[in-house]
Design a protein around this motif. Structure first.
Motif, PDB file in Angstrom:
ATOM      1  N   ASP A 138       0.815  -1.215   0.000  1.00  0.00           N
ATOM      2  CA  ASP A 138       0.000   0.000   0.000  1.00  0.00           C
ATOM      3  C   ASP A 138       0.850   1.268   0.000  1.00  0.00           C
ATOM      4  O   ASP A 138       0.374   2.336  -0.376  1.00  0.00           O
ATOM      5  N   TRP A 177      -8.523  -6.776  -6.352  1.00  0.00           N
ATOM      6  CA  TRP A 177      -8.392  -7.621  -5.164  1.00  0.00           C
ATOM      7  C   TRP A 177      -9.372  -8.781  -5.165  1.00  0.00           C
ATOM      8  O   TRP A 177      -9.073  -9.850  -4.633  1.00  0.00           O
ATOM      9  N   LYS A 206      -8.821  -6.834   1.885  1.00  0.00           N
ATOM     10  CA  LYS A 206      -9.017  -5.776   0.897  1.00  0.00           C
ATOM     11  C   LYS A 206     -10.433  -5.823   0.309  1.00  0.00           C
ATOM     12  O   LYS A 206     -11.000  -4.798  -0.049  1.00  0.00           O
TER      13      LYS A 206
END
Length: 419
Positions: free
Chosen positions: A265, A314, A343
């Protein structure tokens, strides 16, 4: 050049040339014991450490090492009765080798390493023993690194290596030309060796560095040799190469300017290598000729989706992990799946499902929970990160987790949930 620079140069050469030198000696002299070749090469590096410390590093340090190793091998042949009792064909082969300059030809060395890789993966040993021995001989893996790769105890690895070497001695191990059937039979094991080699470079669990680009580069180099050979240029080999390219595209982005690891991230997409992503696309297309679906195909597909900005990214990664766990379940893959699960469905739901798995003894368990709790309950996150530190062997991994704790403590505390 400073002593620090000399040590760095010697360390780099040891990682890049030790395997090649050992492979060349084994291929030409037919050494019954691998230890003999390893001893000769180790002596060459010891001489380099002594000589370079006084006289400085030569203009061509790799060639210097090969020359020393060649001379030491020549001396060994002269004085050791083991070789004096060999057949004339062995003697002629050795004399021909010593007289030639092929020892330092790059293509010849590459062929020797490839031959060594397949030779060590001999069916007289179990697949696990073949992989252990290949990683130790070809890539210098320590017992601790092998234990991490196989998720087992160091004593188990020591016994496995001892039995494997002993079996090769019993069959008078030599690096011989393999026929097509033998090459095909050993290809799967060789691919596993390269997969584990790359993984150790991508995220080292026992070294002082979390990312070891030298190992990643070596795995890719050896995989390219497989793809250059018609017999070993298979769908699985291409899928593995695609996986390596996709993962390598993000290597530089996984560290900040201070050399500290960054989570996915936190990575700067501008630092991703688009040329490697394109190479990954190429090898992925090559891997999809036919109907074969291996774990390498699935992992390469997961790595591909990591490089995209697709809104369903995701969800696709989670679906692929579900397929991968049906095909080849492992604790690390299960934990990675829950990262993707978080996610898609949120961290609270991921924590709830993760705690049902019973993987509490795995070293990644507390680290993942620390990450998932970080946005929910900082106290719980810190608690899990502290437990994760106790599970880690790598000093770099411990340091990374300590920085996560410091970062969490530096932020405003959240209210504790009522008891």
């Amino acid at each position: 050049m400073s002593n620090f620079s000399k040590e760095n140069e010697l360390s780099h050469l040891f990682r890049s040339e030790y395997t090649k030198m050992t492979a060349v000696l084994c291929r030409h002299f037919g050494l019954v014991n691998l230890e003999i070749a390893e001893d000769i090469v180790s002596d060459a590096f010891l001489k380099a450490a002594e000589y370079w410390g006084v006289n400085g590093i030569p203009d061509n340090p790799a060639a210097w090492l090969y020359t020393v190793a060649k001379n030491k091998a020549k001396d060994f042949i002269k004085r050791d009765t083991l070789f004096q009792s060999k057949r004339n064909t062995i003697k002629e082969l050795s004399e021909s080798f010593i007289a030639s300059d092929s020892l330092i030809e790059r293509q010849y060395i590459a062929d020797s390493v490839l031959a060594m890789m397949f030779a060590v993966c001999d069916s007289h040993n179990s697949p696990e023993s073949q992989i252990c021995l290949a990683l130790q001989i070809l890539s210098g893996f320590s017992v601790e690194e092998l234990a991490q790769a196989f998720l087992t105890k160091t004593e188990t690895i020591k016994k496995r290596l001892y039995r494997a070497r002993n079996n090769l001695r019993k069959i008078k191990f030599r690096i011989n030309e393999l026929n097509e059937q033998e090459i095909k039979a050993r290809s799967e094991t060789v691919l596993k060796v390269l997969y584990l080699l790359y993984n150790e470079g991508y995220y080292s669990k026992s070294n002082s560095q979390i990312i070891r680009k030298d190992l990643c580069a070596e795995a890719i180099r050896l995989a390219l040799l497989l793809l250059e050979n018609q017999i070993t240029n298979t769908a699985q080999a291409n899928a593995l190469m695609a996986l390596m390219c996709y993962q390598s595209s993000r290597l530089d982005a996984r560290m900040n300017e201070h050399g500290e690891p960054l989570r996915f991230d936190e990575q700067d997409r501008e630092r991703w290598d688009s040329s490697l992503i394109e190479r990954g696309h190429y090898y992925m297309l090559e891997a999809c000729h036919g109907n074969e679906m291996s774990s390498y195909h699935l992992e390469a597909s997961i790595a591909y989706w990591h490089t995209t900005l697709h809104k369903e990214k995701w969800k696709n990664i989670l679906d692929l992990y579900d397929q991968l766990l049906q095909l080849a379940p492992t604790p690390p893959r299960t934990l990675n799946r829950f990262f993707a699960y978080g996610k898609v469905y949120g961290h609270e739901k991921a924590i709830e499902e993760l705690e049902k798995t019973g993987l509490t003894q795995h070293e990644g368990w507390h680290e993942l929970l620390g990450y998932l709790y970080a946005s929910i309950n900082k106290d719980r996150a810190i608690e899990h990160y502290q437990k994760a530190i106790n599970k880690k062997q790598s000093p770099a991994a411990k340091e990374q987790l300590m920085k996560e704790i410091i970062r969490l403590r530096a932020k405003l505390p959240i209210l504790r949930a009522p008891k």
